[in-house]
Scaffold this motif. Structure first.
Motif, mmCIF file in Angstrom:
data_model
loop_
_atom_site.group_PDB
_atom_site.id
_atom_site.type_symbol
_atom_site.label_atom_id
_atom_site.label_comp_id
_atom_site.label_asym_id
_atom_site.label_seq_id
_atom_site.Cartn_x
_atom_site.Cartn_y
_atom_site.Cartn_z
ATOM 1 N N TYR A 3 0.912 -1.030 -0.067
ATOM 2 C CA TYR A 3 -0.083 0.079 -0.087
ATOM 3 C C TYR A 3 0.851 1.333 -0.080
ATOM 4 O O TYR A 3 1.808 1.302 0.789
ATOM 5 C CB TYR A 3 -0.972 -0.110 1.268
ATOM 6 C CG TYR A 3 -1.544 1.438 1.409
ATOM 7 C CD1 TYR A 3 -2.758 1.567 0.583
ATOM 8 C CD2 TYR A 3 -1.270 2.150 2.422
ATOM 9 C CE1 TYR A 3 -3.432 2.668 0.732
ATOM 10 C CE2 TYR A 3 -2.115 3.384 2.478
ATOM 11 C CZ TYR A 3 -3.038 3.795 1.622
ATOM 12 O OH TYR A 3 -3.943 4.684 1.817
ATOM 13 N N ASN A 4 0.831 2.308 -0.886
ATOM 14 C CA ASN A 4 1.539 3.265 -1.045
ATOM 15 C C ASN A 4 2.967 2.997 -1.062
ATOM 16 O O ASN A 4 3.794 3.579 -0.467
ATOM 17 C CB ASN A 4 1.194 4.328 -0.020
ATOM 18 C CG ASN A 4 0.156 5.102 -0.383
ATOM 19 O OD1 ASN A 4 -0.594 4.952 -1.159
ATOM 20 N ND2 ASN A 4 -0.366 6.058 0.886
ATOM 21 N N GLY A 5 3.150 1.893 -1.848
ATOM 22 C CA GLY A 5 4.696 1.425 -2.103
ATOM 23 C C GLY A 5 5.506 0.731 -0.897
ATOM 24 O O GLY A 5 6.522 0.449 -0.708
ATOM 25 N N LYS A 6 4.710 0.455 0.217
ATOM 26 C CA LYS A 6 5.034 -0.359 1.310
ATOM 27 C C LYS A 6 4.321 -1.353 1.702
ATOM 28 O O LYS A 6 3.255 -1.615 1.423
ATOM 29 C CB LYS A 6 5.052 0.618 2.570
ATOM 30 C CG LYS A 6 6.065 2.150 2.583
ATOM 31 C CD LYS A 6 5.914 3.007 3.861
ATOM 32 C CE LYS A 6 6.505 2.144 5.008
ATOM 33 N NZ LYS A 6 6.296 3.050 6.279
ATOM 34 N N ALA A 7 5.030 -2.575 2.111
ATOM 35 C CA ALA A 7 4.420 -3.878 2.383
ATOM 36 C C ALA A 7 3.414 -3.605 3.778
ATOM 37 O O ALA A 7 3.814 -2.904 4.567
ATOM 38 C CB ALA A 7 5.587 -4.881 2.827
ATOM 39 N N VAL A 8 2.381 -4.187 3.694
ATOM 40 C CA VAL A 8 1.163 -3.971 4.634
ATOM 41 C C VAL A 8 1.682 -4.957 5.768
ATOM 42 O O VAL A 8 1.931 -6.079 5.318
ATOM 43 C CB VAL A 8 -0.102 -4.506 4.131
ATOM 44 C CG1 VAL A 8 -0.867 -4.480 5.262
ATOM 45 C CG2 VAL A 8 -0.620 -3.388 3.059
ATOM 46 N N SER A 9 1.740 -4.561 6.915
ATOM 47 C CA SER A 9 2.068 -5.233 8.210
ATOM 48 C C SER A 9 1.212 -4.873 9.145
ATOM 49 O O SER A 9 0.816 -3.958 9.511
ATOM 50 C CB SER A 9 3.620 -5.265 8.410
ATOM 51 O OG SER A 9 3.928 -3.972 8.738
ATOM 52 N N SER A 10 1.453 -5.792 10.132
ATOM 53 C CA SER A 10 0.725 -5.519 11.603
ATOM 54 C C SER A 10 1.465 -4.086 12.101
ATOM 55 O O SER A 10 0.964 -3.333 12.837
ATOM 56 C CB SER A 10 0.817 -6.436 12.495
ATOM 57 O OG SER A 10 0.157 -7.449 12.070
#
Length: 307
Positions: free
Chosen positions: A155-162
């Motif tokens: 999302y927006n160039g960054k990995a989605v993570s907790s």
């Protein structure tokens, strides 16, 4: 949904499509993984989630991070998605020390009867977290299961993570948290008795007291929605300890529901936090507080486009 907790002595029936992970927050990446096992129902396999209780970071003291979802919230979310079996693997010094290959043979193969396994690229398990995606792949043919390793969702160039969800919530960026989660960040619980102050000034509220381990955004006022008995209701929510009218430091979640005046004590509700309005502060007396509450409620009415 069948829930297995507090024991390693179990054996599932039939072929299982299993997802393994911590699943804190059940964000977009987790949802992608879960869709894989839910799709296996078409092949007659049960969809099962294998997670750890407590999370490894809690057991080993690597962090004191609060949870994006309580155990009850997580169970409710899994059940709603269609998960049929939830294994909350009891993590302690002994169970955490199991050799990674033994974890696969004993837990995933013999006890779970895993025919299809889905996991993220960063999955870890077994002694010192030495089990990983490469090991799951490498042993799949030997032990007769199919494995699907899921790439990160971005999302927006960054990995989605907790971790990214947690940052957004901690900073009150509720719109961003919603994008990462695929829906608003929420607090669930049973409506409790409050100090009744809102009712005395014609602004009745419903109150939740989240457990200490639940992560909350910064104290303040938030635009919100309340899910009650299958209904979605517009609201505005204060998170904090109400310093003007209470000396207690216990943080609560207090919500004014628009055009609603029922007593619902003891009822389960979910409060979704949509956006930040203002920070919590102590007012110079109750009259000033009442005036500000009226402004907040009116602003919330505009936010929700209510008449």
């Amino acid at each position: 949904m069948q829930v297995i907790q507090g024991t390693t002595e179990f054996e599932l029936e039939g072929e299982i499509a299993a997802a393994i992970g911590k699943f804190d927050g059940i964000h977009l990446g987790h949802q992608k993984l879960l869709r894989c096992i839910l799709g296996q129902k078409e092949h007659g396999r049960k969809a099962a989630v294998f997670t750890f209780d407590p999370p490894p970071a809690v057991l080993f003291g690597a962090g004191q991070e609060k949870e994006l979802m309580t155990r009850e919230e997580k169970r409710a979310a899994f059940e709603k998605m269609g998960i049929e079996v939830l294994v909350e693997f009891p993590l302690n010094r002994e169970t955490a020390a199991i050799r990674p290959e033994s974890f696969i043979t004993e837990m995933l193969v013999k006890k779970m009867h895993t025919a299809y396994l889905a996991a993220g690229t960063d999955v870890t398990f077994g002694n010192r977290g030495e089990g990983n995606a490469a090991l799951l792949r490498g042993l799949a043919e030997k032990y007769g299961y199919e494995v699907h390793i899921i790439d990160k969702v971005c999302y927006n160039g960054k990995a989605v993570s907790s971790t990214e969800v947690r940052k957004a919530v901690e900073q009150g960026r509720m719109e961003e948290a919603a994008c990462l989660l695929g829906g608003p960040y929420a607090v669930q619980g049973t409506v409790m008795h409050g100090n009744q102050y809102g009712r005395t000034i014609g602004m009745p509220t419903v109150n939740l007291l989240p457990p200490a381990e639940k992560l909350l955004p910064p104290n303040g006022v938030y635009y919100s929605e309340v899910f009650l008995e299958g209904r979605r209701l517009a609201g505005i929510t204060n998170i904090g300890c109400k310093p003007t009218v209470s000396e207690k430091m216990q943080i609560g979640v207090e919500t004014y529901i628009y055009d609603f005046d029922r007593e619902i004590y003891g009822t389960q509700i979910k409060v979704s936090l949509l956006g930040f309005r203002r920070a919590e502060r102590k007012f110079h007396g109750r009259d000033e507080l009442k005036e500000q509450m009226a402004k907040d409620i009116e602003e919330g009415r505009r936010y929700h486009a209510l008449p």
